[in-house]
Write a protein that holds these residues in place. Structure first.
Motif, PDB file in Angstrom:
ATOM      1  N   THR A  13      66.856  57.988 -15.790  1.00 21.64           N
ATOM      2  CA  THR A  13      67.796  58.259 -14.928  1.00 21.64           C
ATOM      3  C   THR A  13      67.921  59.721 -14.416  1.00 21.64           C
ATOM      4  OG1 THR A  13      69.315  56.507 -15.952  1.00 21.64           O
ATOM      5  CG2 THR A  13      70.186  57.820 -14.559  1.00 21.64           C
ATOM      6  N   ASP A  14      68.118  59.881 -13.340  1.00 20.45           N
ATOM      7  CA  ASP A  14      67.844  61.123 -12.489  1.00 20.45           C
ATOM      8  C   ASP A  14      66.709  62.060 -12.665  1.00 20.45           C
ATOM      9  OD1 ASP A  14      70.595  60.622 -11.335  1.00 20.45           O
ATOM     10  OD2 ASP A  14      71.571  61.357 -13.093  1.00 20.45           O
ATOM     11  N   ARG A  15      65.810  61.731 -13.267  1.00 19.07           N
ATOM     12  CA  ARG A  15      64.569  62.345 -13.593  1.00 19.07           C
ATOM     13  C   ARG A  15      63.461  62.027 -12.237  1.00 19.07           C
ATOM     14  NH1 ARG A  15      63.800  65.526 -17.816  1.00 19.07           N
ATOM     15  NH2 ARG A  15      62.186  64.700 -18.926  1.00 19.07           N
ATOM     16  N   ARG A  40      64.696  58.929 -10.779  1.00 21.19           N
ATOM     17  CA  ARG A  40      65.199  58.937  -9.210  1.00 21.19           C
ATOM     18  C   ARG A  40      64.195  59.138  -8.161  1.00 21.19           C
ATOM     19  NH1 ARG A  40      66.056  63.962  -6.538  1.00 21.19           N
ATOM     20  NH2 ARG A  40      65.683  65.027  -8.266  1.00 21.19           N
ATOM     21  N   SER A  64      63.728  53.121  -6.808  1.00 19.48           N
ATOM     22  CA  SER A  64      63.370  54.559  -6.600  1.00 19.48           C
ATOM     23  C   SER A  64      63.019  55.104  -5.235  1.00 19.48           C
ATOM     24  CB  SER A  64      62.287  54.826  -8.053  1.00 19.48           C
ATOM     25  OG  SER A  64      63.027  54.660  -9.196  1.00 19.48           O
ATOM     26  N   ASP A  94      60.407  66.678 -13.198  1.00 20.30           N
ATOM     27  CA  ASP A  94      60.762  66.570 -14.809  1.00 20.30           C
ATOM     28  C   ASP A  94      59.654  65.910 -15.504  1.00 20.30           C
ATOM     29  OD1 ASP A  94      63.508  67.393 -14.274  1.00 20.30           O
ATOM     30  OD2 ASP A  94      63.535  65.317 -13.328  1.00 20.30           O
ATOM     31  N   SER A 148      62.987  72.888 -14.758  1.00 23.66           N
ATOM     32  CA  SER A 148      63.463  71.652 -15.292  1.00 23.66           C
ATOM     33  C   SER A 148      64.372  71.850 -16.654  1.00 23.66           C
ATOM     34  CB  SER A 148      62.693  70.472 -15.407  1.00 23.66           C
ATOM     35  OG  SER A 148      63.262  69.287 -16.083  1.00 23.66           O
TER      36      SER A 148
END
Length: 267
Positions: A13-15, A40, A64, A94, A148
């Protein structure tokens, strides 16, 4: 009494991830696996634009964001410029998966002649994509991965680099070089928040091995060398790569993990 629920430790999540050679085979499966686990955005690299766009569409269908990065990774200047643009578009990076392999755009012309019948011109395709391509993309990606503060690089190598393949000596050398690079880079970046690991694959059912596995008798002979008597599937590789990219492996760096059906064993 309520039952506690826990988020999967394999979540991304959010990567944001970059997958090289993502237009088919293992790379495609990695891109889709990352999307299914909440990434993400996935930057989809391939030298073939139509393949990259096709996989990008599949990534977006999994929820995504996808950014297409059409680049031959042996071209350092192009890699640097296009990756910088992609990172700016998605807002960071990331995870890097250095998956592109074989002989890249020159695979159809790659030599399988005995080493003593080759010359340096025959070696460039193998070294360019597998070794120098990995160096190029890693160098271009590291500023964003360091920024990151929680970066992960996963290099896809081959058991050819661990045990040697007599009909592919230069490819074996290139993959062994990436294994050494993995260990060295991990020692340099561990305290800076970037982990570096490698996955060493046996024979996986991908377009790159279609000709080799077309003969059932040849496959049967090959599988006698495997403790698990089947070819690998792209998902076998993608699952390990997901683990190494995720927080589930947050205390692991500098390692090479065989995913090879028992073709070779190590401690």
């Amino acid at each position: 009494m309520s039952v506690a629920t826990h988020e999967s430790i394999l979540t991304l999540t959010d990567r944001v991830a970059l997958v090289t050679g993502a237009g088919q085979g293992v790379g495609r499966e990695v891109a889709l696996t990352f999307a299914r686990h909440g990434a993400r955005a996935v930057i989809v690299n391939d030298f073939d634009e139509s393949r990259a766009k096709s996989v990008a569409g599949e990534v977006e269908s999994e929820g995504s964001r996808a950014v297409v990065m059409v680049t031959d990774i042996t071209d350092y200047a192009a890699v640097t410029a296009r990756l910088r643009a992609a990172v700016a578009e998605v807002g960071g990076l990331d995870i890097l998966v250095n998956n592109a392999g074989n002989a890249g755009p020159r695979s159809a012309d790659a030599s399988f002649d005995p080493f003593w019948d080759t010359d340096p011109g025959d070696w460039n395709a193998w070294l360019g994509t597998n070794l120098f391509g990995t160096l190029n993309v890693s160098r271009a990606a590291l500023p964003a991965l360091l920024e990151s503060g929680n970066g992960s690089i996963v290099n896809v190598i081959s058991d050819a680099g661990r045990v040697g393949e007599p009909h592919m000596p230069v490819y074996s050398a290139a993959k062994a070089g990436v294994a050494g690079f993995t260990r060295a880079l991990a020692k340099g970046t561990g305290r800076l928040g970037v982990r570096v690991n490698a996955v060493s694959l046996g024979s996986v059912r991908t377009p790159g091995v279609e000709a080799m596995i077309a003969d059932p008798q040849a496959v049967d002979a090959m599988l006698k060398q495997y403790l698990i008597r089947r070819l690998g599937e792209p998902a076998d590789a993608a699952n390990m790569i997901l683990f190494l990219a995720s927080g589930a492996s947050s205390w692991i760096t500098g390692q090479t993990y065989p995913v090879n059906g028992g073709y070779s064993v190590s401690f």
